[in-house]
Write an enzyme that holds these catalytic residues in place. Structure first.
Site, PDB file in Angstrom:
ATOM      1  N   SER B  63       0.800  -1.232   0.000  1.00  0.00           N
ATOM      2  CA  SER B  63       0.000   0.000   0.000  1.00  0.00           C
ATOM      3  C   SER B  63       0.825   1.271   0.000  1.00  0.00           C
ATOM      4  O   SER B  63       0.282   2.353  -0.222  1.00  0.00           O
ATOM      5  CB  SER B  63      -0.936   0.029   1.209  1.00  0.00           C
ATOM      6  OG  SER B  63      -1.875  -1.004   1.121  1.00  0.00           O
ATOM      7  N   LYS B  66       0.431   3.408  -2.867  1.00  0.00           N
ATOM      8  CA  LYS B  66      -0.734   4.282  -3.051  1.00  0.00           C
ATOM      9  C   LYS B  66      -0.375   5.759  -2.938  1.00  0.00           C
ATOM     10  O   LYS B  66      -0.998   6.614  -3.566  1.00  0.00           O
ATOM     11  CB  LYS B  66      -1.810   3.921  -2.023  1.00  0.00           C
ATOM     12  CG  LYS B  66      -2.327   2.492  -2.198  1.00  0.00           C
ATOM     13  CD  LYS B  66      -3.232   2.044  -1.056  1.00  0.00           C
ATOM     14  CE  LYS B  66      -3.643   0.580  -1.260  1.00  0.00           C
ATOM     15  NZ  LYS B  66      -4.413   0.053  -0.112  1.00  0.00           N
ATOM     16  N   TYR B 188      -3.527  -2.753 -10.337  1.00  0.00           N
ATOM     17  CA  TYR B 188      -3.492  -2.566  -8.887  1.00  0.00           C
ATOM     18  C   TYR B 188      -2.646  -3.658  -8.232  1.00  0.00           C
ATOM     19  O   TYR B 188      -1.801  -3.383  -7.371  1.00  0.00           O
ATOM     20  CB  TYR B 188      -4.920  -2.573  -8.341  1.00  0.00           C
ATOM     21  CG  TYR B 188      -4.992  -2.399  -6.851  1.00  0.00           C
ATOM     22  CD1 TYR B 188      -4.809  -1.142  -6.266  1.00  0.00           C
ATOM     23  CD2 TYR B 188      -5.236  -3.481  -6.020  1.00  0.00           C
ATOM     24  CE1 TYR B 188      -4.871  -0.987  -4.895  1.00  0.00           C
ATOM     25  CE2 TYR B 188      -5.305  -3.329  -4.646  1.00  0.00           C
ATOM     26  CZ  TYR B 188      -5.124  -2.083  -4.087  1.00  0.00           C
ATOM     27  OH  TYR B 188      -5.192  -1.928  -2.722  1.00  0.00           O
ATOM     28  N   TYR B 239      -4.259   2.766   7.884  1.00  0.00           N
ATOM     29  CA  TYR B 239      -5.471   1.992   8.145  1.00  0.00           C
ATOM     30  C   TYR B 239      -6.243   2.611   9.317  1.00  0.00           C
ATOM     31  O   TYR B 239      -6.325   3.828   9.421  1.00  0.00           O
ATOM     32  CB  TYR B 239      -5.114   0.522   8.402  1.00  0.00           C
ATOM     33  CG  TYR B 239      -4.215  -0.028   7.330  1.00  0.00           C
ATOM     34  CD1 TYR B 239      -4.654  -0.143   6.014  1.00  0.00           C
ATOM     35  CD2 TYR B 239      -2.910  -0.386   7.624  1.00  0.00           C
ATOM     36  CE1 TYR B 239      -3.819  -0.630   5.019  1.00  0.00           C
ATOM     37  CE2 TYR B 239      -2.068  -0.875   6.631  1.00  0.00           C
ATOM     38  CZ  TYR B 239      -2.532  -0.990   5.332  1.00  0.00           C
ATOM     39  OH  TYR B 239      -1.706  -1.458   4.353  1.00  0.00           O
ATOM     40  N   VAL B 257       1.119  -3.773   4.018  1.00  0.00           N
ATOM     41  CA  VAL B 257       1.111  -5.057   4.727  1.00  0.00           C
ATOM     42  C   VAL B 257       2.351  -5.897   4.450  1.00  0.00           C
ATOM     43  O   VAL B 257       2.524  -6.961   5.040  1.00  0.00           O
ATOM     44  CB  VAL B 257      -0.150  -5.894   4.412  1.00  0.00           C
ATOM     45  CG1 VAL B 257      -1.385  -5.230   4.956  1.00  0.00           C
ATOM     46  CG2 VAL B 257      -0.259  -6.179   2.939  1.00  0.00           C
TER      47      VAL B 257
END
Lengths: 303, 303, 303, 303
Positions: B63, B66, B188, B239, B257
């Protein structure tokens, strides 16, 4: 930093919009406020003060009081509050309610109503007079010995406070309330009814810009805890618009439905803006606009 | 600022805990990672580099990609993304799902999976090769021309990606997807499988510390948009622990993660920490510990 | 029981309202249906048939197929379905989604879309051709060998079925799907596209009024399981209006967005009503009105 | 129908399980109840009475009172209650709370706590003494002039009733409460504390089996309204297990956390079963078992 010029630009940009938004209507005594008002004040850690508009008109600080209440509880070395309240943003209002249920009476953060009730509950247990302690602090920081809450406003909140009563009893059901519910609510309603002007709020807010140091040089709370309050203001200080404020304003802010917003520039200054009209998320339209303009003009941002 | 000493203290504090936490188990190829690893690197805007431990071992950035994807989309002047994604913290995971439903397919922010899928969707529409654009950028910023994604990892994510597939089709049902769902998901999954080391991530993260300026002096995105990404990292980057990270670390962070966390000190440096073991909220135990220690030692905090 | 007279009164009461409600608009091929139609048919366990209006016009039975699919799965002695689907009413639509998440991919009941997808999934595993098995059953019960699904309608559902695709992948993520998702969805979309008239549906519904016994005297499922399907129709058969239907109609009902409703009077008769216009909860306005009138006139109610 | 034999089989099947389940622990005075008790009684519309076990031991009827309260309110021709309460199953407990918020203080149905509070509120407005009216009714139907509530139990509920207080204030916030909240709660807590035996409950329940006709032949409420209460008992009478009860028992039931369950066979009989130990959804383990056995043995089912 030419604060005076910046305040002038804030005034120029905001003036055409004074009166915009919708005055909060769920507390009878708030509806009566004249919507066509706007104030803005900057107090710097160097002792400068810059202001414009209705910056000396007292208004109901409402949820802005929650930042000062949390500062007091942490100043009492009372980290036990973190066993009773979390520190996460809450998402939308209905989520905060479902989360209060799922997370067994532990509110998401100290700035949503449920969490703020528990901070007041803790301050009441610590001091015996939660609202009194806040008023004394604000009087000292602002140099205004008459600064206090408006009993008529507090009474008005008490009459219409069934939603807060509901939250308080739900938390009591989970064993997360120290004082009798009615007593805690009394202090909460009073604390929300404290009257202060932009100039006064900016001066009082310096305690966070100075990372815990009061006007008289004594320390209200540790540097680390002061930073942490700024962090919580950034992530949770403006209802369900915290992300939007971080994005647009880039400063720790705490807003209230009285139309005030307090913003902190760490090590630099505290800013208070006020306009009674709110947007649909409960934040003042003109105060938010003023803070965004101020950031654009000065380049002040924590990011 | 004596970064070298600070990195040494991070190492001393974190070393006893290397291996702590639980390696992510829902992507088969991630489970195989040796948990007893830890890396830490700081790259400053002045060109210094400080590192310790396994700071040159590539890992799956997941992530963290992102943040770079969002930077690219905003760099394409593509504010249209804000019509498709909001900017608010999401609360817990199940909330993000109910909110995606209630808010009619518009995700809460660009860093939850739903929102990140749409950012990739936009980048794919903008460039024709979302993952390729990110890899080219990272290769240039790190000086590592071989930096790319791991096809086996991407394949592994594709096989186990039913939850992301579910989110994508829900948004497609609301008409909020530009590309064919399968194609968007491919990019993705690839983007999440990009392999980079702490040293490389810290170097690439400098684009945010420098407020949008790349290694070669050109601008990837505007200063304001870079600040805004930092703001979104602070409120939504870790998160359901964003509030906790703001409180404990006090810096914009984006975690993955794979066990990595990227943190930004605006105008100063970018920091990357990595340890494969995660806590129950999906953030690396040792990387979080390292960042908190680094903040305490250096006093660096945006608050 | 003078059914003929009752059917006449239904006609008199409903006729002025034919065309009321809003034809489902999310499946392109459903919008084209002429809204000014209404049919009503009663088939008794004694072999009587009473009908009025457009009772022989075939329409898309949509979710009414779910009652027959469940009957088939239970008829295969397949109680294993109850390890994959619960039997509780679901509340509102967004709840069913959040519950699917919280209850880890186990749908609330076999009549909400998520649960019905799994029933089809099971029937597909049991028979190799879920929709084919249903069509063969309906052809036999109605004496219409041509009764089948409409391929154009199924195709239309496939094109617009992203929401069901999203549900299916979420359940697959929890390991609760037996067949490849696409294959399961194909059969589900076909099954929803089965075309039958009120007369045909009433005749087929007799299998539930006769507690599991088919037209030819053989048993499709046990008496107890037939009763249980009636119970699930009562509590879950009409979307978020199950309580309202129990209150107003007092009979087990299963509705479909094609505008049909099948109602069962155990040991007595099966009733099918149809009008394409829906209310805001997705049930046919005129079919519900007709069933309520029929109950008032005949006094037939399970309560 | 050989009820005597059926009651014997119920006894044989249930006896080995007497004491199973967990006595409700959140009301202090309920914990003290001896768990090793079980009673079962059937009262028929023909005047027969069949009983076994502790069928004459009074227990706290708790939520079973809600069925009688609703019957009284509807008997006063007070359909206005349906403007304040809906009639849909509520799903899980947390849903009922979120739904109460989303649906603006209008509870899902009259048998969840929020809805039952409003029924009592209405009965209090109609009669001036809600609990008194219920006690008088129960005394008359059972022929026991001493039937009343247990003041110690009511006091115990008052002390621990913060959850109900929370619900009441939330509804008051939406303007959906007629009486002062404290007064309404007093009557609600008293009504829940009414003491009756299985024999008494079965006799009183006949008013629903007889579709509204009282023991003395007068009518408490219309036939249609009696049927509707049966329908609401079926869909909402056993907390989040209504679907399961419909499936397994197939009769309208209303349960209470005192361990009692009242079931209605329209036109036939009323059945009361009691065992203090509850399952995880709050329904009596042995009472549910007894009702399921009774249904299997007699074949009595509304489906």
């Amino acid at each position: 930093m030419d604060y005076e010029r910046a305040v002038g630009e804030v005034w120029a940009a905001t003036r055409p919009h004074i009166g915009a938004g919708k005055v909060a209507d769920y507390i009878p005594d708030l509806i009566c406020v004249d919507p066509v008002q706007f104030g803005f004040a900057v107090a710097t850690v160097d002792g400068e003060l810059h202001q414009v508009g209705d910056a000396e008109v007292p208004f109901s600080i409402q949820s802005i009081s929650k930042a000062f209440a949390l500062a007091h509880v942490l100043g009492h070395d009372d980290a036990s509050i973190w066993r009773r309240v979390n520190r996460e943003p809450s998402g939308t209002r209905f989520n905060s309610l479902i989360q209060l249920e799922i997370e067994r009476g532990v509110p998401r953060n100290p700035f949503i109503n449920a969490g703020a009730l528990l901070v007041t509950d803790q301050l009441l247990a610590d001091t015996g007079d939660a609202c009194g302690a806040l008023c004394a602090f604000l009087a000292a920081e602002t140099g205004n010995p008459d600064l206090t809450y408006d009993p008529a406003m507090a009474e008005s909140e008490t009459r219409t406070g069934n939603r807060n009563r509901s939250l308080a009893y739900l938390m009591a059901d989970f064993g997360n309330v120290l004082n009798p519910v009615d007593e805690m609510l009394d202090h909460y309603f009073r604390q929300c009814s404290i009257m202060a002007s932009c100039v006064e709020l900016a001066r009082a807010g310096l305690v966070l810009a100075r990372h815990g140091v009061r006007r008289d040089g004594t320390r209200l709370l540790s540097k680390q805890d002061a930073r942490r309050i700024n962090a919580i203001m950034l992530t949770c200080g403006t209802y369900d618009a915290a992300g939007e404020f971080a994005y647009r304003v880039g400063l720790p802010c705490k807003s209230g439905v009285g139309g005030g917003i307090l913003a902190i520039v760490p090590d630099r200054c505290a800013i208070a803006a006020w306009g009674p009209g709110l947007d649909e998320k409960g934040n003042s339209v003109t105060a938010a606009m003023a803070l965004e303009t101020f950031g654009n003009v000065t380049g002040l941002s924590i990011f």
